[in-house]
Design an enzyme around this catalytic site. Structure first.
Site, PDB file in Angstrom:
ATOM      1  N   ASP A  66     -12.572 -24.197 -11.323  1.00 41.14           N
ATOM      2  CA  ASP A  66     -11.826 -23.772 -12.502  1.00 41.14           C
ATOM      3  C   ASP A  66     -10.621 -24.680 -12.751  1.00 41.14           C
ATOM      4  O   ASP A  66     -10.311 -25.557 -11.923  1.00 41.14           O
ATOM      5  CB  ASP A  66     -11.381 -22.309 -12.353  1.00 41.14           C
ATOM      6  CG  ASP A  66     -10.787 -21.992 -10.974  1.00 41.14           C
ATOM      7  OD1 ASP A  66     -10.438 -22.940 -10.240  1.00 41.14           O
ATOM      8  OD2 ASP A  66     -10.666 -20.816 -10.641  1.00 41.14           O
ATOM      9  N   ASP A 135      -7.770  -8.686  -7.588  1.00 38.64           N
ATOM     10  CA  ASP A 135      -8.499  -7.843  -8.541  1.00 38.64           C
ATOM     11  C   ASP A 135     -10.010  -8.108  -8.500  1.00 38.64           C
ATOM     12  O   ASP A 135     -10.740  -7.680  -9.382  1.00 38.64           O
ATOM     13  CB  ASP A 135      -7.965  -8.045  -9.963  1.00 38.64           C
ATOM     14  CG  ASP A 135      -8.131  -9.473 -10.470  1.00 38.64           C
ATOM     15  OD1 ASP A 135      -8.682 -10.326  -9.724  1.00 38.64           O
ATOM     16  OD2 ASP A 135      -7.725  -9.752 -11.617  1.00 38.64           O
ATOM     17  N   HIS A 137     -11.511 -11.080  -8.676  1.00 39.07           N
ATOM     18  CA  HIS A 137     -12.040 -12.241  -9.400  1.00 39.07           C
ATOM     19  C   HIS A 137     -12.465 -13.330  -8.429  1.00 39.07           C
ATOM     20  O   HIS A 137     -11.913 -13.469  -7.342  1.00 39.07           O
ATOM     21  CB  HIS A 137     -11.047 -12.764 -10.453  1.00 39.07           C
ATOM     22  CG  HIS A 137      -9.853 -13.489  -9.954  1.00 39.07           C
ATOM     23  ND1 HIS A 137      -8.572 -13.003 -10.082  1.00 39.07           N
ATOM     24  CD2 HIS A 137      -9.711 -14.707  -9.365  1.00 39.07           C
ATOM     25  CE1 HIS A 137      -7.715 -13.874  -9.582  1.00 39.07           C
ATOM     26  NE2 HIS A 137      -8.382 -14.926  -9.131  1.00 39.07           N
TER      27      HIS A 137
HETATM   28  C1  GLP Z   1      -6.961 -18.243  -8.089  1.00 39.84           C
HETATM   29  C2  GLP Z   1      -8.196 -19.137  -8.081  1.00 39.84           C
HETATM   30  C3  GLP Z   1      -9.322 -18.545  -7.266  1.00 39.84           C
HETATM   31  C4  GLP Z   1      -8.797 -18.067  -5.937  1.00 39.84           C
HETATM   32  C5  GLP Z   1      -7.764 -16.998  -6.147  1.00 39.84           C
HETATM   33  C6  GLP Z   1      -7.187 -16.478  -4.841  1.00 39.84           C
HETATM   34  O1  GLP Z   1      -6.930 -17.332  -9.098  1.00 39.84           O
HETATM   35  N1  GLP Z   1      -8.672 -19.417  -9.399  1.00 39.84           N
HETATM   36  O2  GLP Z   1     -10.350 -19.516  -7.099  1.00 39.84           O
HETATM   37  O3  GLP Z   1      -9.854 -17.574  -5.153  1.00 39.84           O
HETATM   38  O4  GLP Z   1      -6.702 -17.557  -6.900  1.00 39.84           O
HETATM   39  O5  GLP Z   1      -6.202 -17.351  -4.400  1.00 39.84           O
HETATM   40  P1  GLP Z   1      -5.546 -17.364  -2.970  1.00 39.84           P
HETATM   41  O6  GLP Z   1      -6.594 -17.912  -2.072  1.00 39.84           O
HETATM   42  O7  GLP Z   1      -4.374 -18.266  -3.097  1.00 39.84           O
HETATM   43  O8  GLP Z   1      -5.202 -15.961  -2.665  1.00 39.84           O
END
Ligand code: GLP
Length: 258
Positions: A66, A135, A137
């Site tokens: 992304d 959440d 995602h």
């Molecule tokens: C962002 C990214 C995701 C990632 C998520 C969790 O939103 N787009 O790909 O998995 O954050 O991030 P973290 O690993 O820093 O908790």
């Protein structure tokens, strides 16, 4: 779905073993690369192995999940910069071997279509690394995402913008409202998926991902339909798994037929 519970500081080496095996079998393998803090230990472990000469990514490729909309090339928070700093610059990928969707393109919809085409032409992703948002995602597929979605423009939730403000000097107003993200259908095309999550803040999302009903409310639940997913979590992230004793039991009594 394979659920593995391990100390947070061992997760990087466990996934690095997987990556090493994939590129040893197929040196031109395609890796799916996530940003965020969860994969950092993996990237550290792989970088160490490349430095030691144990692993080479010289013929491998990579596709990012992304990108924020509107951050120009070189912006420190643009995911293409982040992955360059966190991983690509520390290993031996060939120049241009790691690609991401262009969130600064004049025509964002065309950029999404081009990205899907590039992934198809590369033969798809062999091993996709994923984190998970609180959440539920994955990539930037926020709750309500179509379970069949492809790479597209999405609007970030207020929670995701607040969660990610830490990368923007704590300034939530600096976090873009929009992103380009591989869709859930795109991610599901990967031949293998390893999702890593650590810490209490991920416990509910992990509980839903592994044991909840498949639903756009918790987008990661689509992974229940994928035949080769490993969910690698620490004790805190596993704390809302009702069947945690069974997952431990399967780890102890692993069936070693490949
Ligand atoms: C962002 C990214 C995701 C990632 C998520 C969790 O939103 N787009 O790909 O998995 O954050 O991030 P973290 O690993 O820093 O908790």
């Amino acid at each position: 779905m394979d659920v593995v519970i391990a100390p947070a500081d061992e997760i990087g080496e466990i996934v690095a073993d997987d990556i090493a095996a994939v590129v040893s079998d197929r040196p031109d393998a395609v890796l799916g690369l996530a940003t965020g803090s969860s994969p950092l230990r993996i990237y550290d472990a792989v970088a160490q192995r490349v430095a030691n000469g144990e692993v080479s990514l010289a013929r491998a490729g990579g596709f990012m999940l992304d990108e924020y909309v509107g951050l120009p090339p070189g912006h420190p928070c643009r995911y293409s910069t982040v992955i360059e700093v966190d991983f690509v610059s520390r290993v031996d990928f060939a120049p241009g071997a790691v690609r991401g969707p262009d969130g600064d393109a004049a025509d964002l919809h065309a950029a999404c279509a081009e990205y899907e085409k590039a992934m198809r032409e590369a033969g798809g992703v062999d091993l996709q690394i994923l984190g998970i948002g609180a959440d539920g995602h994955i990539a930037f597929n926020e709750p309500g995402s179509s379970l069949a979605s492809r790479t597209r423009v999405k609007t970030l939730t207020a929670q995701t913008r607040a969660d990610n403000a830490r990368f923007f000097g704590g300034d939530v107003d600096a976090v873009p409202y929009h992103c380009l993200t591989q869709g859930l259908g795109t991610i599901m095309d990967a031949r293998r998926i390893v999702l890593v999550a650590t810490g209490e803040t991920k416990a509910e999302a992990v509980g839903q991902l592994v044991e909840g009903p498949v639903s756009a409310r918790w987008p990661a639940t689509i992974l229940q339909h994928h035949p080769r997913v490993t969910v690698l979590v620490d004790e805190a992230a596993a704390s809302q798994l009702a069947l945690v004793d069974y997952y431990r039991h399967t780890q102890t009594h692993r069936h070693l037929v490949s």
